[in-house]
Design an enzyme around this catalytic site. Sequence first.
Site, PDB file in Angstrom:
ATOM      1  N   ASN A  32      13.350  -7.831   3.224  1.00 19.84           N
ATOM      2  CA  ASN A  32      13.389  -6.375   3.092  1.00 19.84           C
ATOM      3  C   ASN A  32      12.784  -5.800   4.376  1.00 19.84           C
ATOM      4  O   ASN A  32      11.578  -5.832   4.554  1.00 19.84           O
ATOM      5  CB  ASN A  32      12.575  -5.970   1.853  1.00 19.84           C
ATOM      6  CG  ASN A  32      12.408  -4.467   1.726  1.00 19.84           C
ATOM      7  OD1 ASN A  32      13.063  -3.693   2.441  1.00 19.84           O
ATOM      8  ND2 ASN A  32      11.541  -4.046   0.819  1.00 19.84           N
ATOM      9  N   HIS A  42      12.318  -0.465  -5.775  1.00 19.79           N
ATOM     10  CA  HIS A  42      11.166  -0.952  -5.016  1.00 19.79           C
ATOM     11  C   HIS A  42       9.967  -0.044  -5.271  1.00 19.79           C
ATOM     12  O   HIS A  42      10.127   1.172  -5.415  1.00 19.79           O
ATOM     13  CB  HIS A  42      11.496  -1.000  -3.513  1.00 19.79           C
ATOM     14  CG  HIS A  42      10.444  -1.736  -2.738  1.00 19.79           C
ATOM     15  ND1 HIS A  42       9.267  -1.139  -2.367  1.00 19.79           N
ATOM     16  CD2 HIS A  42      10.385  -3.021  -2.322  1.00 19.79           C
ATOM     17  CE1 HIS A  42       8.525  -2.047  -1.739  1.00 19.79           C
ATOM     18  NE2 HIS A  42       9.176  -3.189  -1.700  1.00 19.79           N
ATOM     19  N   GLU A  92       7.823   1.156  -3.407  1.00 19.42           N
ATOM     20  CA  GLU A  92       7.672   2.281  -2.459  1.00 19.42           C
ATOM     21  C   GLU A  92       8.591   3.443  -2.839  1.00 19.42           C
ATOM     22  O   GLU A  92       8.248   4.607  -2.639  1.00 19.42           O
ATOM     23  CB  GLU A  92       7.929   1.776  -1.024  1.00 19.42           C
ATOM     24  CG  GLU A  92       6.753   0.933  -0.531  1.00 19.42           C
ATOM     25  CD  GLU A  92       7.104  -0.190   0.423  1.00 19.42           C
ATOM     26  OE1 GLU A  92       8.177  -0.143   1.061  1.00 19.42           O
ATOM     27  OE2 GLU A  92       6.304  -1.148   0.528  1.00 19.42           O
ATOM     28  N   GLY A 107       2.285  -5.890   1.001  1.00 22.71           N
ATOM     29  CA  GLY A 107       1.766  -5.455   2.293  1.00 22.71           C
ATOM     30  C   GLY A 107       0.254  -5.474   2.392  1.00 22.71           C
ATOM     31  O   GLY A 107      -0.327  -4.934   3.327  1.00 22.71           O
ATOM     32  N   SER A 111       3.356 -10.069  -0.094  1.00 18.13           N
ATOM     33  CA  SER A 111       2.608 -10.889   0.873  1.00 18.13           C
ATOM     34  C   SER A 111       2.997 -12.368   0.832  1.00 18.13           C
ATOM     35  O   SER A 111       2.154 -13.250   0.984  1.00 18.13           O
ATOM     36  CB  SER A 111       1.099 -10.721   0.677  1.00 18.13           C
ATOM     37  OG  SER A 111       0.730  -9.368   0.915  1.00 18.13           O
ATOM     38  N   LYS A 156      12.541  -2.837   5.337  1.00 20.19           N
ATOM     39  CA  LYS A 156      11.926  -1.498   5.180  1.00 20.19           C
ATOM     40  C   LYS A 156      12.352  -0.602   6.344  1.00 20.19           C
ATOM     41  O   LYS A 156      13.459  -0.744   6.854  1.00 20.19           O
ATOM     42  CB  LYS A 156      10.403  -1.624   5.027  1.00 20.19           C
ATOM     43  CG  LYS A 156      10.030  -2.636   3.925  1.00 20.19           C
ATOM     44  CD  LYS A 156       8.613  -2.561   3.474  1.00 20.19           C
ATOM     45  CE  LYS A 156       8.388  -3.604   2.373  1.00 20.19           C
ATOM     46  NZ  LYS A 156       7.061  -3.564   1.800  1.00 20.19           N
ATOM     47  N   GLU A 158       7.376  -7.865  -8.157  1.00 21.00           N
ATOM     48  CA  GLU A 158       6.516  -7.575  -7.017  1.00 21.00           C
ATOM     49  C   GLU A 158       5.269  -6.831  -7.490  1.00 21.00           C
ATOM     50  O   GLU A 158       5.314  -5.599  -7.672  1.00 21.00           O
ATOM     51  CB  GLU A 158       7.258  -6.703  -6.004  1.00 21.00           C
ATOM     52  CG  GLU A 158       8.518  -7.335  -5.461  1.00 21.00           C
ATOM     53  CD  GLU A 158       8.885  -6.758  -4.100  1.00 21.00           C
ATOM     54  OE1 GLU A 158       8.887  -7.518  -3.126  1.00 21.00           O
ATOM     55  OE2 GLU A 158       9.137  -5.544  -4.020  1.00 21.00           O
TER      56      GLU A 158
HETATM   57  P1  PGA Z   1       5.432  -7.727   1.825  1.00 26.70           P
HETATM   58  O1  PGA Z   1       6.511  -6.771   1.117  1.00 26.70           O
HETATM   59  O2  PGA Z   1       6.055  -9.102   1.884  1.00 26.70           O
HETATM   60  O3  PGA Z   1       5.216  -7.134   3.186  1.00 26.70           O
HETATM   61  O4  PGA Z   1       4.215  -7.709   0.973  1.00 26.70           O
HETATM   62  C1  PGA Z   1       7.311  -7.238   0.068  1.00 26.70           C
HETATM   63  C2  PGA Z   1       8.201  -6.118  -0.406  1.00 26.70           C
HETATM   64  O5  PGA Z   1       7.762  -4.962  -0.385  1.00 26.70           O
HETATM   65  O6  PGA Z   1       9.355  -6.348  -0.797  1.00 26.70           O
END
Ligand code: PGA
Length: 253
Positions: free
Chosen positions: A9, A97, A99, A175, A215, A11, A169
């Site tokens: 992803n 997601h 976010e 993150g 992460s 982003k 997730e």
């Molecule tokens: P990350 O993000 O691996 O940077 O924690 C995962 C995601 O948001 O899909």
Amino acid sequence: MRKKIVAGNWKMNMDLNEGLKFAETLHKHFTENPPAKAEVVICTPYIHLAGAAAVLKKGKVSLGAQNCASEASGAFTGEVSPWMIKSTGAQYVIIGHSERRTYYKEDDRLLNKKTALAINTGLKVIFCCGEVKEERENNTHFVVVRRQLEEGLFTLQPGELDSVVIAYEPVWAIGTGLTASPEQAQEMHKFIRDLIREKYGKESADRMPILYGGSCKPSNAAEIFSKPDVDGGLIGGAALKKEDFVAIVEAAL
Ligand code: PGA
């Protein structure tokens, strides 16, 4: 045997040139070193999709968007519909997601509408769910994930569910550098698979890929992916570096 999936992803990272160059790098790598047991997907910003689809054509890397509109077409300024995404050559779209849920206030009802539309347009949906830190601390994480799945997904017909990949997730792990332990991931993935079994039966549950995200990195991917109900990962930060992303794909083999 369920196939493993490792999806990057991206982003809101990389401009068009950087993104297409990176897509080309991954295409080349995975053409020369085809992943034997995992499907590799990259989910890019909208503007990269058409160019990336051309770069990835006939290769080993699938392509997806990170969001889509809940309507097929019309006067919705700034939106991009599943039909438009499909027309670029992309096969996947991420929906729900954290976010999107948090910053853009996308609720279960809206996500349900997007999911049904995307599937009926012929896209595969990577449907994200997961609890925030307080919910884990209050021990309501199972209640939250159950609600997200019941309201977001469980209106689908059994045939439609075959176009879904679930990504668990935990929001506190996205993150942040904190990762769910392999045991925490397995516990939730099994819970999710049991919910699908209750609603759609054993075969659907056994077929459903359930990815872990949050992460995930080369140092922890193999252990997390080795759990019986973890079928790969949705990778954010570590998907932006070739070496890390490749190492995570290799951990899924
Ligand atoms: P990350 O993000 O691996 O940077 O924690 C995962 C995601 O948001 O899909």
